[in-house]
Design a protein around this motif. Structure first.
Motif, mmCIF file in Angstrom:
data_model
loop_
_atom_site.group_PDB
_atom_site.id
_atom_site.type_symbol
_atom_site.label_atom_id
_atom_site.label_comp_id
_atom_site.label_asym_id
_atom_site.label_seq_id
_atom_site.Cartn_x
_atom_site.Cartn_y
_atom_site.Cartn_z
ATOM 1 N N ARG A 125 3.557 -3.066 1.222
ATOM 2 C CA ARG A 125 4.146 -3.578 2.674
ATOM 3 C C ARG A 125 2.775 -4.292 3.229
ATOM 4 O O ARG A 125 1.716 -4.065 2.961
ATOM 5 C CB ARG A 125 4.327 -2.123 3.441
ATOM 6 N N ASN A 166 -0.617 5.103 9.643
ATOM 7 C CA ASN A 166 0.833 6.003 9.859
ATOM 8 C C ASN A 166 0.752 6.755 8.266
ATOM 9 O O ASN A 166 1.882 7.472 8.117
ATOM 10 C CB ASN A 166 1.881 5.316 10.009
ATOM 11 N N GLU A 168 1.289 5.210 5.591
ATOM 12 C CA GLU A 168 2.172 4.375 4.718
ATOM 13 C C GLU A 168 1.144 3.672 3.771
ATOM 14 O O GLU A 168 0.381 3.155 4.216
ATOM 15 C CB GLU A 168 2.935 3.574 5.827
ATOM 16 N N GLN A 409 3.184 8.471 -2.189
ATOM 17 C CA GLN A 409 3.211 8.897 -0.741
ATOM 18 C C GLN A 409 3.142 10.188 -0.196
ATOM 19 O O GLN A 409 2.365 10.191 0.756
ATOM 20 C CB GLN A 409 4.584 8.312 -0.329
#
Length: 428
Positions: A125, A166, A168, A409
């Motif tokens: 990302r 976060n 992520e 994750q």
């Protein structure tokens, strides 16, 4: 001739730091394979502000407005400025977590020369303004073998998982490091035949011609359907390498942590912390051994013909090459590179590449495979690599981001949760 902090000449320092590999160090490393720890390092940059993103990109010569101009980014598919994905390499805020015991720190390899010889990135990302990156990781692989020019060598793969505030996962970076029993006499002979570069006005004009033709693809989408296997990528050039290039790269945010570049009282404190890292220069002043990247006299004192670049700088150049070609709507999914030869001051790197394949993945991503390399002005390939890029498609739509593996994750979430617990308890 330079002296070390112990008063040794550079030649004596070279002999003192040409130790043999220790089986005990190798055993310590094998005992910690696959273990993850929180990365406590404070890099020069930890948060991706708009200015930090711009300065990092321009620090390796990337003028893509998607990275350098917040207003431009608002009209892109990303809805705002994003960082070049490889910026994850230089962003890090300390992550609190369990401390390694002395037995869990792996081998020290004192006196052994270490060379970063390549790396592999997987990106999931984008990094956006305001994102703060943390990381965790450890030793993923170790192999003992014979090196090209000296006794045994140890090849290690270090993995760092980069995540935002976060939890992520942004990307995963695997670094290949080679520890060699460098034999001084043999290495000096290996590089003795490398001549100093000399450029005519005609040589410089050819380089300038490539620079003038370069530029990011920008807003014009490169559609998956328009790309063909065997298609060449346009050339890119980097160099000739100067001390200024190294200074600008550091100014853009490359910190060389945990060693770092310090000045004044901070340099004094750093010398107390890591005294062996400081070697006296020709004036008797302690300076960082890292100056092999800008001080040719010091590089020559320990066996190299001239100062040379950082491997991570060439990784950034390769990334620039890929993102320029792909365009704003694409996503570089992965990049693998191998550093084959030094890039000395005065050397020029000519980047080239071609499309090697294309496929539509099961999840609908339209993927293109790239092979690229950098070749210097002597015709030697100094870096080779491969990449996979997700492109937009007329049939399938926008370029999709890859899914983060669920186990990875979950690990990131657990590491961030523990970080928060320790913060609440006031512990490091």
């Amino acid at each position: 001739m330079s002296e070390t902090t112990d008063g040794k000449t550079a030649e004596e320092f070279e002999r003192a730091t040409s130790a043999e590999l220790n089986d005990a160090d190798i055993a310590k490393d094998r005992a910690i394979l696959g273990r993850d720890w929180a990365n406590r390092s404070q890099e020069f940059l930890s948060t991706a502000t708009p200015e930090a993103i711009r300065n990092f990109a321009t620090g390796y010569g990337d003028d893509n407005p998607l990275f350098t101009d917040p207003e431009y980014g608002r009209a892109s598919r990303w809805g705002g400025q994003i960082a070049p994905p490889i910026m994850a390499a230089v962003l890090n805020a300390p992550l609190r977590g369990e401390r390694q015991t002395k037995q869990e720190r792996g081998g020290s390899y004192r006196g052994i020369h270490a060379f970063v010889s390549g790396g592999t990135w997987d990106w999931y990302r984008p990094i956006r303004p305001g994102d703060t990156l943390h990381s965790f990781g450890g030793l993923e692989a170790i192999e003992v073998k014979r090196s090209e020019f000296a006794g045994r060598s140890v090849v290690k793969v270090h993995r760092q998982v980069k995540m935002n505030q976060n939890a992520e996962v942004v990307g995963v970076y695997r670094t290949l490091v080679i520890y060699t029993e460098r034999k001084k006499a043999r290495e000096r002979g290996k590089y003795a035949g490398i001549e100093d570069p000399a450029y005519t006005d005609e040589d410089l004009a050819k380089i300038d011609e490539i620079y003038a033709a370069e530029g990011p693809r920008g807003r014009e989408p490169r559609h998956f359907e328009d790309v063909k296997a065997g298609e060449p990528l346009p050339p890119m050039v980097k160099g000739p390498l100067t001390t200024t290039d190294i200074v600008v790269f550091h100014a853009g945010g490359y910190g060389f942590v945990p060693y770092g570049l310090k000045t004044g009282r901070l340099a004094h404190q750093n010398r107390q912390r890591i005294a062996p890292f400081y070697i006296k220069n020709e004036y008797g002043i302690p300076d960082v051994a890292q100056r092999v990247h800008w001080d040719s006299a010091w590089a020559q004192a320990i066996g190299n013909p001239r100062a040379y670049d950082y491997g991570v700088l060439r990784e950034c150049w390769a990334h620039h090459y890929l993102t320029d070609w792909a365009g704003d709507d694409a996503w570089v999914v992965s990049q693998h590179d191998e550093i084959r030869k030094f890039n000395y001051q005065g050397d020029t790197q000519f980047l080239s590449g071609e499309v090697t394949g294309k496929t539509v993945a099961e999840d609908g991503r339209c993927l293109v495979d790239i092979a690229f390399k950098a070749t210097n002005q002597r015709g030697e390939d100094t870096m080779k690599g491969t990449a996979t890029i997700a492109l937009p498609s007329r049939e399938h739509g926008a370029a999709l981001l890859p899914a983060v593996p669920a186990e990875l994750q979950r690990k990131a979430a657990d590491m961030m949760a523990r970080h928060g617990e320790l913060l609440r308890e006031g512990r490091r």
